[in-house]
Design an enzyme around this catalytic site. Structure first.
Site, PDB file in Angstrom:
ATOM      1  N   LYS A   1     -14.954   4.270   5.569  1.00 41.66           N
ATOM      2  CA  LYS A   1     -13.561   4.157   6.450  1.00 41.66           C
ATOM      3  C   LYS A   1     -13.552   4.973   7.688  1.00 41.66           C
ATOM      4  O   LYS A   1     -14.251   6.085   7.883  1.00 41.66           O
ATOM      5  CB  LYS A   1     -12.617   4.949   5.479  1.00 41.66           C
TER       6      LYS A   1
ATOM      7  N   GLU B   1       0.941  -1.207  -0.207  1.00 43.89           N
ATOM      8  CA  GLU B   1       0.016   0.032   0.139  1.00 43.89           C
ATOM      9  C   GLU B   1       0.746   1.298   0.032  1.00 43.89           C
ATOM     10  O   GLU B   1       1.986   1.300   0.780  1.00 43.89           O
ATOM     11  CB  GLU B   1      -0.880   0.196   1.174  1.00 43.89           C
TER      12      GLU B   1
ATOM     13  N   GLU C   1      -9.117   9.347   5.883  1.00 44.02           N
ATOM     14  CA  GLU C   1      -9.047   8.061   5.438  1.00 44.02           C
ATOM     15  C   GLU C   1      -9.970   7.727   4.194  1.00 44.02           C
ATOM     16  O   GLU C   1      -9.908   6.715   3.522  1.00 44.02           O
ATOM     17  CB  GLU C   1      -9.364   7.187   6.802  1.00 44.02           C
TER      18      GLU C   1
END
Length: 309
Positions: A285, A233, A291
């Site tokens: 999220k 990620e 986020e």
């Protein structure tokens, strides 16, 4: 060339799984990370040619897989063998596992490796995906060392199986938490800042490279200097937070795509396989509002900003 984009589903307004697979194909995105073996997504991915990184699911699944070989065999039957026409590259035994759950990583990987080998699928590599804070002393990069002993056991197991260590690396959070000492251009692949590591003489023009090389330094100290790292990620948010703008997100993610083919100062010339987080802005999220805004695309499939793959 970036290997893929993470397909998170923590939202109630995303396109159908089959539409998402078509989006990946139409954009030329050749790799996908799935955070659980989602049955509809796996069905839609059959014969798509997209290579997959599949997480086993939450820490309860990790504990289940660590508990016995038969549990791992059942998981492989249900989530791997049941789907023909998939290109599964990695299985992720735990994402950013912390605390006491870390004791389940090594046994879960061992059990999954045995289960895959038993049915002729040993080519699928099993690893775990770690937060960057598994590394202590990350500045300068050459000082990197694993903060806890379990990471040495993980690294040695991966080294013995030929699987890479998967790492989630976010210069955004490092910059957000220390904008006094870190320049925005250094954090977003823009030119203008050079940092020298006096311990090894290497020079850095991006925070991303410095963070990745701190992981490599920790692997050296763990006795696994040959272990490959895959960035499972990395990304930059485009709204609702400090320095979270479309311009910065575009600069970072385009910079990442254009950069990783050349490796890092410590591992030059080696393609650094990288998965951008994330395909979509995800409205459910949790945590900081930022986020919800890591997506390359909005839920209606429109781009959050322009990007070339």
């Amino acid at each position: 060339m970036v290997a893929g984009v993470c397909y998170g589903m923590v939202a109630n307004n995303l396109p159908s799984r089959s539409d998402v697979v078509q989006m990946y194909r139409s954009k030329g995105i050749t790799g996908m990370r799935l955070y659980s073996p989602d049955a509809q997504a796996l069905s839609a991915l059959r014969n798509s040619g997209i290579s997959l990184m599949i997480d086993v699911g939450g820490t309860d699944q990790l504990a289940y897989l660590a508990a016995s070989g038969s549990n791992a065999s059942a998981w492989v039957r249900t989530n791997v063998q049941a789907y023909q026409g998939l290109t599964i590259k990695y299985i992720v035994a735990g994402n950013e596992v912390q605390g006491g759950d870390t004791q389940n990583i090594v046994p879960a990987i061992r059990n999954l490796n045995a289960a895959l080998s038993a049915v002729g699928l040993g080519g699928i590599k099993v690893s775990t995906s770690v937060r960057f804070d598994v590394v202590a002393n990350s500045y300068p990069p050459s000082a990197g060392v694993f903060a806890q002993a379990y990471m040495t056991d993980v690294a040695r197991l991966l080294s013995s199986t030929g699987a890479p260590l998967l790492a989630n690396v976010y210069p955004y959070f490092a910059y957000r938490d220390n904008p006094r000492d870190i320049q925005l251009n250094y954090a977003t692949f823009r030119p203008g800042t050079t940092v020298r590591d006096d311990n090894n003489g290497l020079t850095y023009t991006s925070l991303f490279d410095a963070m990745v090389d701190a992981i490599y330094a920790a692997l050296d100290k763990a006795g696994t200097p040959g272990l490959r790292v895959v960035i499972s990620e990395s990304g930059w948010p485009s709204a609702s937070g400090f320095a979270a703008t479309p311009d910065n997100a575009r600069a970072y993610n385009q910079g990442l795509i254009d950069h990783v083919g050349g490796g890092t100062p410590k591992r030059p010339g080696t393609l650094l396989e990288t998965y951008i987080f994330a395909m979509f802005n995800e409205n459910f999220k949790l945590g900081d509002l930022v986020e919800k805004h890591f997506g390359l695309f909005n839920p209606d499939k429109s781009p959050a900003y322009t990007i070339r793959f």
